[in-house]
Scaffold this active site. Structure first.
Site, PDB file in Angstrom:
ATOM      1  N   ARG A  97      -3.186 -14.598   0.675  1.00  0.00           N
ATOM      2  CA  ARG A  97      -4.826 -14.576   1.681  1.00  0.00           C
ATOM      3  C   ARG A  97      -4.780 -16.198   1.099  1.00  0.00           C
ATOM      4  NH1 ARG A  97      -6.586  -8.416   1.927  1.00  0.00           N
ATOM      5  NH2 ARG A  97      -6.129  -8.843  -0.075  1.00  0.00           N
ATOM      6  N   ASN A 148       0.733  -1.292  -0.293  1.00  0.00           N
ATOM      7  CA  ASN A 148       0.219   0.027   0.190  1.00  0.00           C
ATOM      8  C   ASN A 148       1.084   1.409   0.160  1.00  0.00           C
ATOM      9  OD1 ASN A 148      -1.999  -1.831   0.016  1.00  0.00           O
ATOM     10  ND2 ASN A 148      -2.813  -1.132   2.377  1.00  0.00           N
TER      11      ASN A 148
END
Length: 353
Positions: free
Chosen positions: A216, A85
């Site tokens: 994930r 990010n």
């Protein structure tokens, strides 16, 4: 090495910040285009102080924290540095501008510490993990996801070549050049082959074997219609590309053309009582521009989707509403690259061949 403005570098990362909503710019990134005198102002100095307070002992910065807004009052040792990010690279870009504008040695020293942290965290094979030191989960993998590694690479090339980084010792700038080259090398080595044919890249690759890896639970090992764009832009930015680079880019472009999804669009319809107030549908529309899936099954090129249980599905409608509306599974990531960037690059390199 040619000079590149921050605006151009960020433009080269198209497809990265246009990925899932989490891949956003940090608060430090809001101030990149401020004039030099602003960094010497009271406001500029206060924001720089805030950013410095969030630097971890290792030299990086955490993600999803407004590092520019206020000073961190806790123990910096509790903060976890990452490249995800836009963390770390954005704070370092800010400090470089502040150091150049003010001559404040504290800014330069913090920058050098952060830059060294990035360089030291590169794997011997040329890849970067999502955070360093890498853990035992997916964050240890070479991370193309949301542009993490590519963002680091463009930052290092910027440091190596731009005048604004003249305060960085020559030996560190040389390390930046070498790190970029090793990054390009591992990109070429990790490109996925199916039946001997080059395709594109997964969002994560094994830090040792370079094989595609999951992240994930809903992010399965696959070929990515999103992360591939940032990787292609890195390869296409090499001034004098080798035959291997040209072959890699051509193959990725051909694969993206092959897997585009015509005749559909995504439609969000308001629906009370749902996690986000709407549901998401894939609808047929012969007039729609082609879309691409975030993830494609390796070997079949079928779009794949998953809930948090990690069970592979072949339709967006088959997964639950929480993940269906909480992730960007289908978008137009390759559009600009295939229509503009790649043809322009191909014309340029063809003239040199």
């Amino acid at each position: 090495m040619p000079q590149r403005s921050i605006g151009l570098v960020l433009a080269l990362l198209v497809g990265l910040t246009a990925a899932p909503a989490a891949a956003q710019r940090t608060s430090a990134g809001k101030y990149f285009e401020k004039p030099p005198e602003w960094f010497a102002s009271e406001e500029g100095r206060q924001i720089a102080s805030n950013i410095l307070s969030h630097q971890t002992p290792l030299g990086g910065w955490p993600k999803n924290i407004d590092t520019a807004a206020k000073s961190f009052q806790g123990d910096p040792a509790t903060l976890t540095a990452t490249y995800d990010n836009s963390a770390t690279t954005d704070e370092l870009r800010f400090l470089a501008r502040a150091a150049a504008a003010t001559g404040n040695r504290a800014y330069a020293d913090a920058f050098i510490r952060g830059l060294t942290y990035i360089l030291d965290s590169q794997y011997p094979n040329g890849g970067w993990p999502q955070s360093s030191p890498p853990g035992h989960g997916y964050d240890r993998y070479i991370t193309f996801n949301d542009g993490a590694m590519i963002r680091v690479m463009f930052f290092l090339r910027e440091v190596a070549g731009e005048d604004r980084y003249g305060f960085v010792p020559p030996e560190l700038r040389q390390r930046c050049r070498e790190a970029w080259d090793r990054g390009i090398d591992v990109i070429l080595k990790s490109q996925i082959r199916v039946d001997g044919v080059l395709t594109a890249w997964c969002a994560q690759h094994d830090d040792v074997t370079l094989e595609p890896r999951p992240a994930r639970t809903f992010e399965l090992a696959s070929i990515s219609g999103c992360e591939t764009i940032g990787i292609m832009n890195a390869l296409m930015s090499v001034e004098n590309p080798s035959p291997e680079i040209i072959a890699a880019v051509d193959a990725a472009a051909a694969w993206l053309e092959k897997v585009k999804l015509p005749g559909i669009r995504v439609e969000d319809r308001p629906q009370e009582g749902t996690p986000r107030g709407y549901d998401r549908f894939v609808v047929e529309d012969p007039a729609a521009e082609p879309m691409w899936a975030r993830f494609y099954e390796i070997g079949t090129n079928r779009p794949i989707f998953a809930d948090r249980d990690g069970v592979k599905k072949y339709s967006l409608a088959e997964i639950g509403i929480e993940r269906r509306t909480g992730y960007q599974w289908l978008k137009y990531w390759p559009k600009n690259t295939l229509e503009k960037t790649y043809p322009a690059w191909k014309a340029r390199v063809s003239k040199k061949q």
